[in-house]
Design an enzyme around this catalytic site. Sequence first.
Site, short mmCIF file in Angstrom:
data_model
loop_
_atom_site.label_atom_id
_atom_site.label_comp_id
_atom_site.label_asym_id
_atom_site.label_seq_id
_atom_site.Cartn_x
_atom_site.Cartn_y
_atom_site.Cartn_z
N HIS A 41 -4.19 -2.55 -6.01
CA HIS A 41 -3.49 -1.37 -6.52
C HIS A 41 -4.50 -0.35 -7.02
CE1 HIS A 41 0.41 -3.86 -7.29
NE2 HIS A 41 0.05 -3.82 -6.04
N ASP A 83 0.81 -1.22 0.00
CA ASP A 83 0.00 0.00 0.00
C ASP A 83 0.84 1.27 0.00
OD1 ASP A 83 -2.33 -1.63 0.15
OD2 ASP A 83 -1.84 -1.93 2.26
P1 IMP Z 1 -1.94 -12.84 2.77
O1 IMP Z 1 -0.98 -12.28 1.77
O2 IMP Z 1 -3.37 -12.65 2.37
O3 IMP Z 1 -1.60 -14.26 3.14
O4 IMP Z 1 -1.77 -12.00 4.12
C1 IMP Z 1 -0.56 -12.02 4.88
C2 IMP Z 1 -0.24 -10.65 5.44
O5 IMP Z 1 0.11 -9.77 4.36
C3 IMP Z 1 -1.40 -9.95 6.16
O6 IMP Z 1 -0.87 -9.16 7.21
C4 IMP Z 1 -2.01 -9.07 5.09
O7 IMP Z 1 -2.69 -7.96 5.63
C5 IMP Z 1 -0.75 -8.62 4.34
N1 IMP Z 1 -1.00 -8.26 2.94
C6 IMP Z 1 -1.16 -9.09 1.90
N2 IMP Z 1 -1.36 -8.40 0.76
C7 IMP Z 1 -1.29 -7.12 1.08
C8 IMP Z 1 -1.39 -5.91 0.32
O8 IMP Z 1 -1.55 -5.88 -0.89
N3 IMP Z 1 -1.26 -4.75 1.02
C9 IMP Z 1 -1.05 -4.74 2.36
N4 IMP Z 1 -0.95 -5.83 3.11
C10 IMP Z 1 -1.07 -7.02 2.48
MG MG Z 2 -2.76 -2.07 -1.76
#
Ligand code: IMP
Ligand code: MG
Length: 338
Positions: A42, A12
Amino acid sequence: MLSVIVGGMFGDEGKGKIVSYVALKDNINVAARAGVGTNAGHTVVYNSQTFKLRQVPSAFLNKNAKLYIGSGVLVDPDVFLREVETLNIKGRVWVDANCTVIEEQHKNRDRSDAHLSKVIGTTGTGCGPAMEDRVKRVAKTCKDLSILKDYIEDVALRVNEALDRGENALIEGTQGTFLSLYHGTYPFVTSKDTSASSACADVGVGPKRVDEVIVVFKSYITRVGGGPLEGELPLEKVKELNLLEFGTVTGRPRRVALFNKELAKRSVMLNSATQVAITKLDWLYKGAYKVREYEKLPIEAKKFIEDIEAEIGVPVTIIGTGEDVYDVIDMRSSKMRR
Ligand code: IMP
Ligand code: MG
Protein backbone atom coordinates in the site's frame (compact mmCIF):
# COMPACT_ATOMS: atom_id res chain seq x y z
CA MET A 1 -18.84 4.24 13.69
CA LEU A 2 -17.10 1.51 11.68
CA SER A 3 -16.00 1.80 8.05
CA VAL A 4 -14.54 -1.06 6.06
CA ILE A 5 -12.39 -0.23 3.04
CA VAL A 6 -11.57 -2.91 0.47
CA GLY A 7 -10.22 -3.15 -3.07
CA GLY A 8 -12.81 -3.64 -5.79
CA MET A 9 -10.77 -5.23 -8.58
CA PHE A 10 -7.38 -7.02 -8.64
CA GLY A 11 -5.55 -5.03 -5.97
CA ASP A 12 -3.50 -1.84 -6.40
CA GLU A 13 -6.61 0.32 -6.62
CA GLY A 14 -5.05 2.90 -4.32
CA LYS A 15 -6.47 1.71 -1.01
CA GLY A 16 -3.45 3.06 0.89
CA LYS A 17 -4.24 6.59 -0.16
CA ILE A 18 -7.97 6.34 0.56
CA VAL A 19 -7.43 4.67 3.94
CA SER A 20 -4.88 7.25 5.06
CA TYR A 21 -7.12 10.11 3.90
CA VAL A 22 -10.16 8.74 5.76
CA ALA A 23 -8.04 8.03 8.85
CA LEU A 24 -6.92 11.66 9.00
CA LYS A 25 -10.18 13.28 7.94
CA ASP A 26 -12.53 11.21 10.13
CA ASN A 27 -10.42 11.30 13.31
CA ILE A 28 -10.09 7.56 13.40
CA ASN A 29 -9.31 6.20 16.88
CA VAL A 30 -8.70 2.61 15.90
CA ALA A 31 -7.48 1.18 12.59
CA ALA A 32 -7.21 -2.53 11.97
CA ARG A 33 -5.46 -4.20 9.09
CA ALA A 34 -7.31 -7.18 7.61
CA GLY A 35 -6.53 -9.14 4.44
CA VAL A 36 -3.90 -11.67 3.52
CA GLY A 37 -0.44 -10.50 4.60
CA THR A 38 2.79 -9.07 3.25
CA ASN A 39 1.85 -9.84 -0.35
CA ALA A 40 0.10 -6.45 -0.19
CA GLY A 41 1.82 -3.18 -0.98
CA HIS A 42 0.00 0.00 0.00
CA THR A 43 1.48 3.31 -1.09
CA VAL A 44 0.89 6.48 0.90
CA VAL A 45 2.23 9.89 -0.16
CA TYR A 46 2.13 12.67 2.42
CA ASN A 47 3.99 15.98 2.36
CA SER A 48 6.17 14.73 -0.52
CA GLN A 49 7.19 11.63 1.43
CA THR A 50 6.34 8.21 0.00
CA PHE A 51 5.62 5.26 2.31
CA LYS A 52 5.25 1.73 0.99
CA LEU A 53 3.50 -0.44 3.54
CA ARG A 54 3.16 -4.19 3.43
CA GLN A 55 2.11 -5.04 6.95
CA VAL A 56 0.97 -2.21 9.20
CA PRO A 57 -2.27 -0.24 8.69
CA SER A 58 -2.11 2.66 6.20
CA ALA A 59 -3.88 4.75 8.84
CA PHE A 60 -0.55 5.29 10.68
CA LEU A 61 -0.43 8.94 9.50
CA ASN A 62 -3.08 9.75 12.07
CA LYS A 63 -0.90 9.90 15.18
CA ASN A 64 -3.89 9.48 17.51
CA ALA A 65 -4.94 6.21 15.93
CA LYS A 66 -4.20 2.91 17.58
CA LEU A 67 -3.06 0.43 14.95
CA TYR A 68 -3.95 -3.26 15.00
CA ILE A 69 -3.36 -6.31 12.84
CA GLY A 70 -6.28 -8.74 12.95
CA SER A 71 -5.87 -12.42 13.79
CA GLY A 72 -6.71 -13.49 10.23
CA VAL A 73 -3.68 -11.67 8.82
CA LEU A 74 -0.33 -13.36 8.13
CA VAL A 75 2.57 -11.62 9.85
CA ASP A 76 6.16 -11.61 8.61
CA PRO A 77 8.04 -10.55 11.76
CA ASP A 78 10.96 -9.04 9.79
CA VAL A 79 8.69 -6.87 7.66
CA PHE A 80 6.56 -5.90 10.66
CA LEU A 81 9.50 -4.87 12.87
CA ARG A 82 11.15 -2.96 10.02
CA GLU A 83 7.98 -0.98 9.33
CA VAL A 84 7.44 -0.27 13.03
CA GLU A 85 10.94 1.15 13.21
CA THR A 86 10.82 3.12 9.94
CA LEU A 87 7.48 4.71 10.80
CA ASN A 88 8.35 5.13 14.47
CA ILE A 89 5.03 3.73 15.66
CA LYS A 90 6.14 1.48 18.55
CA GLY A 91 3.70 1.89 21.42
CA ARG A 92 0.65 2.27 19.23
CA VAL A 93 0.77 -0.81 17.02
CA TRP A 94 -0.21 -4.35 18.00
CA VAL A 95 -0.69 -7.75 16.39
CA ASP A 96 -3.22 -10.31 17.48
CA ALA A 97 -1.80 -13.22 19.48
CA ASN A 98 -3.27 -15.64 16.93
CA CYS A 99 -1.89 -14.13 13.73
CA THR A 100 -0.09 -16.73 11.63
CA VAL A 101 3.68 -16.24 11.30
CA ILE A 102 5.26 -16.24 7.83
CA GLU A 103 8.56 -18.09 8.15
CA GLU A 104 11.58 -18.26 5.85
CA GLN A 105 10.50 -21.73 4.69
CA HIS A 106 7.15 -20.30 3.52
CA LYS A 107 8.91 -17.76 1.31
CA ASN A 108 11.21 -20.49 -0.05
CA ARG A 109 8.25 -22.73 -0.79
CA ASP A 110 6.37 -19.87 -2.51
CA ARG A 111 9.35 -19.07 -4.76
CA SER A 112 10.48 -22.62 -5.57
CA ASP A 113 7.04 -24.07 -6.35
CA ALA A 114 6.68 -23.87 -10.15
CA HIS A 115 2.88 -23.80 -10.05
CA LEU A 116 2.75 -20.91 -7.59
CA SER A 117 5.62 -18.86 -8.96
CA LYS A 118 5.20 -19.46 -12.71
CA VAL A 119 1.55 -20.29 -13.37
CA ILE A 120 -0.24 -18.27 -10.71
CA GLY A 121 2.53 -15.67 -10.53
CA THR A 122 2.42 -15.18 -6.77
CA THR A 123 4.28 -12.39 -5.02
CA GLY A 124 6.78 -14.84 -3.49
CA THR A 125 6.16 -13.44 -0.02
CA GLY A 126 5.24 -16.82 1.50
CA CYS A 127 1.59 -16.03 2.01
CA GLY A 128 0.10 -19.07 0.24
CA PRO A 129 2.35 -21.64 1.96
CA ALA A 130 1.77 -19.97 5.36
CA MET A 131 -1.99 -20.21 4.81
CA GLU A 132 -1.50 -23.85 3.86
CA ASP A 133 0.24 -24.52 7.18
CA ARG A 134 -2.47 -22.67 9.05
CA VAL A 135 -5.09 -24.93 7.46
CA LYS A 136 -2.99 -27.99 8.34
CA ARG A 137 -2.82 -26.56 11.87
CA VAL A 138 0.95 -26.69 12.05
CA ALA A 139 1.67 -22.94 11.64
CA LYS A 140 3.30 -20.83 14.33
CA THR A 141 1.34 -17.89 15.71
CA CYS A 142 2.63 -14.51 16.86
CA LYS A 143 2.34 -15.37 20.55
CA ASP A 144 4.98 -18.07 19.98
CA LEU A 145 7.65 -15.49 19.05
CA SER A 146 9.55 -13.70 21.80
CA ILE A 147 10.65 -10.88 19.43
CA LEU A 148 6.98 -9.89 19.16
CA LYS A 149 6.21 -9.97 22.88
CA ASP A 150 5.78 -6.18 23.16
CA TYR A 151 3.19 -6.16 20.42
CA ILE A 152 0.76 -8.93 21.36
CA GLU A 153 -2.88 -8.00 21.91
CA ASP A 154 -6.42 -9.34 21.76
CA VAL A 155 -7.30 -7.32 18.69
CA ALA A 156 -10.94 -8.42 18.36
CA LEU A 157 -11.56 -7.34 21.97
CA ARG A 158 -9.82 -3.97 21.56
CA VAL A 159 -11.69 -3.07 18.37
CA ASN A 160 -15.09 -4.15 19.71
CA GLU A 161 -14.51 -2.25 22.97
CA ALA A 162 -13.62 0.88 21.01
CA LEU A 163 -16.87 0.56 19.06
CA ASP A 164 -18.79 0.08 22.34
CA ARG A 165 -17.35 3.40 23.51
CA GLY A 166 -18.60 5.08 20.33
CA GLU A 167 -15.14 5.57 18.83
CA ASN A 168 -14.37 5.72 15.11
CA ALA A 169 -12.84 2.60 13.67
CA LEU A 170 -11.57 1.58 10.27
CA ILE A 171 -10.86 -1.85 8.84
CA GLU A 172 -8.47 -1.98 5.90
CA GLY A 173 -8.57 -4.94 3.52
CA THR A 174 -5.86 -5.95 1.07
CA GLN A 175 -5.67 -7.15 -2.54
CA GLY A 176 -8.92 -6.88 -4.48
CA THR A 177 -12.29 -8.59 -4.74
CA PHE A 178 -11.42 -10.57 -7.89
CA LEU A 179 -8.27 -11.97 -6.28
CA SER A 180 -10.55 -13.62 -3.72
CA LEU A 181 -10.04 -17.35 -3.30
CA TYR A 182 -13.82 -17.81 -3.55
CA HIS A 183 -15.15 -14.90 -5.63
CA GLY A 184 -12.17 -14.21 -7.87
CA THR A 185 -10.76 -15.71 -11.05
CA TYR A 186 -9.74 -19.05 -9.50
CA PRO A 187 -7.13 -20.51 -9.69
CA PHE A 188 -5.49 -17.13 -10.46
CA VAL A 189 -6.23 -15.73 -7.03
CA THR A 190 -4.63 -15.17 -3.66
CA SER A 191 -4.83 -17.65 -0.79
CA LYS A 192 -8.01 -16.42 0.96
CA ASP A 193 -11.19 -14.46 0.50
CA THR A 194 -10.61 -10.72 0.15
CA SER A 195 -14.17 -9.34 0.36
CA ALA A 196 -15.48 -6.93 2.98
CA SER A 197 -17.07 -9.78 4.94
CA SER A 198 -13.75 -11.53 5.32
CA ALA A 199 -12.04 -8.28 6.26
CA CYS A 200 -14.42 -8.07 9.23
CA ALA A 201 -13.86 -11.71 10.12
CA ASP A 202 -10.08 -11.20 9.93
CA VAL A 203 -10.37 -8.66 12.72
CA GLY A 204 -13.16 -10.31 14.70
CA VAL A 205 -15.99 -7.84 14.14
CA GLY A 206 -19.47 -9.09 13.23
CA PRO A 207 -21.39 -7.85 10.16
CA LYS A 208 -24.00 -5.95 12.19
CA ARG A 209 -21.39 -3.53 13.49
CA VAL A 210 -20.43 -2.18 10.08
CA ASP A 211 -21.73 1.28 9.13
CA GLU A 212 -20.03 1.94 5.81
CA VAL A 213 -18.38 -0.30 3.24
CA ILE A 214 -16.19 1.71 0.88
CA VAL A 215 -15.06 -0.19 -2.20
CA VAL A 216 -12.05 1.35 -3.93
CA PHE A 217 -11.65 1.30 -7.70
CA LYS A 218 -9.00 2.92 -9.85
CA SER A 219 -10.06 4.85 -12.97
CA TYR A 220 -8.58 2.00 -15.02
CA ILE A 221 -7.86 -1.63 -14.09
CA THR A 222 -4.50 -3.26 -13.46
CA ARG A 223 -3.54 -6.82 -12.71
CA VAL A 224 -0.18 -8.41 -11.88
CA GLY A 225 0.52 -12.11 -12.22
CA GLY A 226 -1.47 -14.64 -14.23
CA GLY A 227 -5.19 -14.89 -14.91
CA PRO A 228 -7.85 -13.37 -17.14
CA LEU A 229 -8.14 -9.63 -17.67
CA GLU A 230 -11.02 -8.75 -19.96
CA GLY A 231 -10.18 -5.97 -22.39
CA GLU A 232 -6.44 -6.14 -21.62
CA LEU A 233 -4.58 -3.49 -23.61
CA PRO A 234 -1.42 -4.34 -25.56
CA LEU A 235 1.74 -2.95 -23.95
CA GLU A 236 2.20 -0.41 -26.77
CA LYS A 237 -1.24 1.03 -26.09
CA VAL A 238 -0.60 1.08 -22.32
CA LYS A 239 2.57 3.11 -22.89
CA GLU A 240 0.81 5.44 -25.31
CA LEU A 241 -1.88 6.14 -22.70
CA ASN A 242 0.75 6.58 -19.99
CA LEU A 243 -0.87 3.94 -17.81
CA LEU A 244 2.19 1.74 -17.17
CA GLU A 245 2.68 0.91 -13.47
CA PHE A 246 5.02 -1.41 -11.59
CA GLY A 247 4.13 -3.60 -8.58
CA THR A 248 4.95 -2.19 -5.13
CA VAL A 249 6.09 -5.55 -3.76
CA THR A 250 7.41 -7.37 -6.83
CA GLY A 251 8.39 -4.54 -9.21
CA ARG A 252 6.63 -6.41 -12.03
CA PRO A 253 4.93 -4.33 -14.76
CA ARG A 254 1.18 -4.32 -14.28
CA ARG A 255 -1.21 -5.44 -17.01
CA VAL A 256 -3.82 -2.82 -17.86
CA ALA A 257 -7.44 -2.65 -19.04
CA LEU A 258 -9.90 0.21 -19.17
CA PHE A 259 -12.55 0.55 -16.45
CA ASN A 260 -15.17 -2.21 -16.57
CA LYS A 261 -18.56 -1.15 -15.20
CA GLU A 262 -20.01 -4.68 -15.17
CA LEU A 263 -17.13 -5.96 -13.03
CA ALA A 264 -17.51 -2.93 -10.79
CA LYS A 265 -21.20 -3.67 -10.33
CA ARG A 266 -20.43 -7.25 -9.33
CA SER A 267 -17.80 -6.04 -6.88
CA VAL A 268 -20.30 -3.64 -5.30
CA MET A 269 -22.68 -6.58 -4.89
CA LEU A 270 -20.08 -8.97 -3.42
CA ASN A 271 -19.00 -6.41 -0.82
CA SER A 272 -22.40 -4.78 -0.22
CA ALA A 273 -20.70 -1.44 -0.83
CA THR A 274 -22.49 1.59 0.58
CA GLN A 275 -20.17 3.94 -1.33
CA VAL A 276 -17.34 3.84 -3.80
CA ALA A 277 -14.00 5.64 -4.06
CA ILE A 278 -12.30 6.10 -7.44
CA THR A 279 -8.59 6.86 -7.51
CA LYS A 280 -6.22 8.25 -10.12
CA LEU A 281 -8.86 10.14 -12.08
CA ASP A 282 -6.04 12.50 -13.10
CA TRP A 283 -4.33 9.64 -14.95
CA LEU A 284 -7.25 9.55 -17.39
CA TYR A 285 -8.07 13.27 -17.42
CA LYS A 286 -5.07 15.56 -17.08
CA GLY A 287 -7.33 18.49 -16.19
CA ALA A 288 -8.37 16.63 -13.04
CA TYR A 289 -4.89 16.79 -11.47
CA LYS A 290 -5.07 17.91 -7.83
CA VAL A 291 -8.64 19.21 -8.26
CA ARG A 292 -10.43 19.16 -4.88
CA GLU A 293 -13.94 20.29 -5.89
CA TYR A 294 -16.21 18.23 -8.09
CA GLU A 295 -17.47 21.25 -10.03
CA LYS A 296 -13.92 22.02 -11.15
CA LEU A 297 -13.41 18.66 -12.89
CA PRO A 298 -13.31 18.54 -16.69
CA ILE A 299 -16.74 17.77 -18.10
CA GLU A 300 -15.61 14.38 -19.52
CA ALA A 301 -14.28 13.36 -16.11
CA LYS A 302 -17.64 14.18 -14.50
CA LYS A 303 -19.42 12.17 -17.18
CA PHE A 304 -17.08 9.23 -16.50
CA ILE A 305 -18.00 9.30 -12.79
CA GLU A 306 -21.72 9.75 -13.42
CA ASP A 307 -21.82 6.86 -15.92
CA ILE A 308 -20.22 4.59 -13.33
CA GLU A 309 -22.67 5.68 -10.63
CA ALA A 310 -25.62 5.02 -12.94
CA GLU A 311 -24.38 1.48 -13.58
CA ILE A 312 -23.35 0.42 -10.08
CA GLY A 313 -26.20 2.03 -8.15
CA VAL A 314 -24.16 3.42 -5.23
CA PRO A 315 -22.65 6.89 -4.94
CA VAL A 316 -19.05 7.68 -5.80
CA THR A 317 -18.15 9.70 -2.72
CA ILE A 318 -14.35 10.03 -2.77
CA ILE A 319 -12.29 10.74 -5.89
CA GLY A 320 -8.50 10.68 -5.97
CA THR A 321 -6.93 13.37 -8.17
CA GLY A 322 -3.25 13.32 -7.26
CA GLU A 323 -0.63 11.47 -5.24
CA ASP A 324 -0.91 13.40 -1.97
CA VAL A 325 -3.26 12.07 0.71
CA TYR A 326 -5.24 15.31 0.50
CA ASP A 327 -5.55 15.32 -3.31
CA VAL A 328 -9.17 14.16 -3.12
CA ILE A 329 -12.69 15.30 -3.81
CA ASP A 330 -14.72 14.21 -0.78
CA MET A 331 -18.48 14.31 -1.33
CA ARG A 332 -19.49 12.15 1.60
CA SER A 333 -21.19 14.92 3.55
CA SER A 334 -23.48 15.83 0.64
CA LYS A 335 -24.07 12.35 -0.76
CA MET A 336 -24.24 10.18 2.37
CA ARG A 337 -26.70 11.94 4.68
CA ARG A 338 -27.73 9.17 7.06
P1 IMP B 1 -0.08 -14.37 -3.67
O1 IMP B 1 -1.11 -13.56 -2.96
O2 IMP B 1 1.32 -13.88 -3.43
O3 IMP B 1 -0.25 -15.85 -3.41
O4 IMP B 1 -0.32 -14.20 -5.23
C1 IMP B 1 -1.50 -14.67 -5.88
C2 IMP B 1 -1.96 -13.69 -6.95
O5 IMP B 1 -2.43 -12.49 -6.33
C3 IMP B 1 -0.88 -13.23 -7.93
O6 IMP B 1 -1.47 -13.01 -9.20
C4 IMP B 1 -0.39 -11.92 -7.34
O7 IMP B 1 0.17 -11.07 -8.31
C5 IMP B 1 -1.71 -11.35 -6.81
N1 IMP B 1 -1.52 -10.41 -5.69
C6 IMP B 1 -1.29 -10.72 -4.40
N2 IMP B 1 -1.19 -9.60 -3.66
C7 IMP B 1 -1.39 -8.58 -4.48
C8 IMP B 1 -1.45 -7.16 -4.29
O8 IMP B 1 -1.31 -6.62 -3.20
N3 IMP B 1 -1.69 -6.42 -5.40
C9 IMP B 1 -1.88 -6.99 -6.62
N4 IMP B 1 -1.85 -8.29 -6.84
C10 IMP B 1 -1.60 -9.09 -5.79
MG1 MG C 1 -0.55 -2.68 -4.02
